[in-house]
Design an enzyme around this catalytic site. Structure first.
Site, PDB file in Angstrom:
ATOM      1  N   TRP A 102      48.337  34.500  25.424  1.00  0.00           N
ATOM      2  CA  TRP A 102      48.434  35.341  24.071  1.00  0.00           C
ATOM      3  C   TRP A 102      47.286  36.444  24.725  1.00  0.00           C
ATOM      4  O   TRP A 102      47.439  37.620  24.057  1.00  0.00           O
ATOM      5  CB  TRP A 102      47.863  34.866  22.739  1.00  0.00           C
ATOM      6  CG  TRP A 102      49.143  33.828  22.118  1.00  0.00           C
ATOM      7  CD1 TRP A 102      49.486  32.605  22.088  1.00  0.00           C
ATOM      8  CD2 TRP A 102      50.513  34.660  21.890  1.00  0.00           C
ATOM      9  NE1 TRP A 102      50.833  32.379  21.571  1.00  0.00           N
ATOM     10  CE2 TRP A 102      51.415  33.793  21.566  1.00  0.00           C
ATOM     11  CE3 TRP A 102      50.850  36.042  21.783  1.00  0.00           C
ATOM     12  CZ2 TRP A 102      52.669  33.862  21.038  1.00  0.00           C
ATOM     13  CZ3 TRP A 102      52.260  36.344  21.245  1.00  0.00           C
ATOM     14  CH2 TRP A 102      53.095  35.234  21.144  1.00  0.00           C
ATOM     15  N   ASP A 172      41.454  36.975  18.055  1.00  0.00           N
ATOM     16  CA  ASP A 172      42.887  36.610  17.554  1.00  0.00           C
ATOM     17  C   ASP A 172      42.991  35.241  17.021  1.00  0.00           C
ATOM     18  O   ASP A 172      42.963  34.391  18.241  1.00  0.00           O
ATOM     19  CB  ASP A 172      43.997  37.033  18.680  1.00  0.00           C
ATOM     20  CG  ASP A 172      45.301  36.472  18.270  1.00  0.00           C
ATOM     21  OD1 ASP A 172      45.510  35.955  17.086  1.00  0.00           O
ATOM     22  OD2 ASP A 172      46.289  36.513  19.218  1.00  0.00           O
ATOM     23  N   LYS A 196      51.272  30.161  11.224  1.00  0.00           N
ATOM     24  CA  LYS A 196      50.532  28.990  11.743  1.00  0.00           C
ATOM     25  C   LYS A 196      49.874  28.298  10.727  1.00  0.00           C
ATOM     26  O   LYS A 196      50.192  27.100  10.210  1.00  0.00           O
ATOM     27  CB  LYS A 196      49.758  29.311  12.956  1.00  0.00           C
ATOM     28  CG  LYS A 196      50.478  29.588  14.356  1.00  0.00           C
ATOM     29  CD  LYS A 196      50.873  30.841  14.725  1.00  0.00           C
ATOM     30  CE  LYS A 196      51.817  31.115  15.724  1.00  0.00           C
ATOM     31  NZ  LYS A 196      51.500  32.248  16.443  1.00  0.00           N
TER      32      LYS A 196
HETATM   33  C1  LIG Z   1      51.590  33.254  17.393  1.00  0.00           C
HETATM   34  C2  LIG Z   1      50.591  34.067  17.923  1.00  0.00           C
HETATM   35  C3  LIG Z   1      50.852  35.354  18.287  1.00  0.00           C
HETATM   36  C4  LIG Z   1      51.830  36.013  17.796  1.00  0.00           C
HETATM   37  O1  LIG Z   1      52.204  36.496  16.511  1.00  0.00           O
HETATM   38  P1  LIG Z   1      53.101  37.492  15.852  1.00  0.00           P
HETATM   39  O2  LIG Z   1      52.784  37.199  14.361  1.00  0.00           O
HETATM   40  O3  LIG Z   1      54.452  36.747  16.314  1.00  0.00           O
HETATM   41  O4  LIG Z   1      53.091  38.756  16.232  1.00  0.00           O
HETATM   42  C5  LIG Z   1      49.403  36.100  18.581  1.00  0.00           C
HETATM   43  N1  LIG Z   1      48.382  35.391  18.970  1.00  0.00           N
HETATM   44  C6  LIG Z   1      48.309  34.075  18.840  1.00  0.00           C
HETATM   45  C7  LIG Z   1      47.165  33.437  19.380  1.00  0.00           C
HETATM   46  C8  LIG Z   1      49.349  33.455  18.216  1.00  0.00           C
HETATM   47  O5  LIG Z   1      49.186  31.901  18.250  1.00  0.00           O
END
Ligand SMILES: *Cc1c(COP(=O)(O)O)cnc(C)c1O
Length: 360
Positions: A102, A172, A196
């Site tokens: 990511w 993030d 999540k």
């Molecule tokens: C799932 C995830 C993403 C992507 O998320 P989207 O909502 O599909 O854009 C980005 N960073 C992390 C750490 C994630 O777990």
């Protein structure tokens, strides 16, 4: 309700009590004779739950008035672009820490808009470590430093917050937010896709220090500026009302369950059990440095990968779903977010012991 244990990395399991509430609310929400999906986002009823959701998440995370809390669309992935467009000027240097898939994606996107400095990179260890902070090559003039506190695919998590002085720290937190208390005041900006630990896909939480709002590059589309959403209470245009409502139910549920201290205690225990079982066995293994193992996403492999398919099929039949590892790393991955009950982890452990007994 017949429910299984869902170990999906995302969209992921939601609390059963929240789903029951949603079901009860669908035909006639708050006695309106309509579902929440069918009412104006500008109406009093919706506005009330939107504001309450903000208040509850502020309470859960201890977010001060120095920060704006925004509910956006586009997922965490859109933040890969919004962060550089809002927090840096064209050609300005930005620092990124690469610890997995990511952060790699975040870097590729920001590199389109900024002078990219990858201050630290754990690719050499196949993303199983976090480079020691004293080896990071940070810029003196970075617009911000970005990192990924929990790498959802590799299962690598920071159990500390990096110190960046006056350089705003951007995180993030998609797959770790609300898993434990965090000191928000250490951050310039935190973002998280909802699917999540927050609620259904389609809504993105952004927590941004107010002095960082209003600095977007001049040619940034309005809907990609934090300013527009901060000024409109995240109602610049029609927000994802249903996802916002469910996120609000999750926040209220977490408060009722004892808040993030309580979540942290359960999450730490769930993860510790699973790692202990993996480490004690020579049949299963986890490649991540024990100092940075994720509480939320636990990847593991079998000593004999030829058994993977059988493991997954039997687990599935036993009601333990979505344990397949990400295609980029293979093996298995158990995502054990807040809403995965401890009984789910216990059931998985029992299954793993039995599978090892009958296959080794
Ligand atoms: C799932 C995830 C993403 C992507 O998320 P989207 O909502 O599909 O854009 C980005 N960073 C992390 C750490 C994630 O777990």
């Amino acid at each position: 309700m017949s429910r299984i244990f869902n170990f999906s990395a995302g969209p992921a399991v939601l609390p059963g009590a929240v789903l029951e509430q949603v079901r009860a609310d669908i035909p006639s929400w708050r006695g309106t004779g309509m579902s929440v999906m069918e009412v104006s986002h500008r109406g009093k009823d919706f506005d009330e739950i939107a504001r309450k959701a903000e208040q509850d998440v502020r309470e859960l995370l201890g977010i001060s008035d120095d920060y704006a809390v925004l509910f956006l669309q586009g997922g965490a992935t859109l933040q890969f672009a919004m962060v550089p467009l809002n927090l840096s000027q064209s050609g300005q240097t930005v620092d990124y820490v690469q610890t997995g898939s990511w952060s790699k994606k975040a870097i590729a996107e920001a590199a389109r808009f900024c002078a990219m400095n990858v201050a630290a990179d754990s690719a050499e260890s196949s993303f199983t470590t976090i480079p020691p902070v004293d080896t990071w090559r940070v810029s003196s003039d970075a617009a911000y430093l970005h990192y990924t506190p929990n790498e959802t695919i590799g299962g690598v998590e920071f159990h500390f917050i990096p110190e960046t002085g006056d350089v705003p720290l951007v995180a993030d937190m998609s797959s770790t937010i609300l898993s434990r208390p965090i000191d928000v005041s250490r951050f310039g900006l935190i973002y998280a896709g909802a699917q999540k630990n927050i609620g259904p896909a389609g809504i993105t939480l952004v927590i941004v220090r107010k002095d960082l709002v209003g600095r977007a590059r001049v040619d940034t589309p309005t809907l990609l500026t934090y300013e527009a959403f901060a000024e409109s209470g995240s109602m610049t245009n029609t927000p994802p009302t249903f996802a916002w409502y469910v996120a609000g139910l999750v926040f209220a549920h977490l408060k009722a369950e004892g808040g993030l201290e309580a979540m942290a205690a359960i999450n730490e225990r769930k993860a510790a059990k699973l790692y202990a079982a993996i480490d004690e066995s020579s049949f299963y293994s986890n490649p991540v440095d024990p100092a940075c193992r994720s509480w939320m996403n636990v990847p593991f492999v079998l000593a004999d990968p030829a058994l993977d398919a059988g493991f997954l099929a039997k687990a599935d039949a036993a009601g333990l779903k979505n344990l397949k590892g990400h295609r980029s790393v293979g093996g298995m991955r158990a995502s054990i977010y807040n809403a995965m009950p401890e009984e789910g982890v216990d059931a998985l452990l029992e299954f793993m012991v039995e599978f090892e007994r009958t296959n080794s």
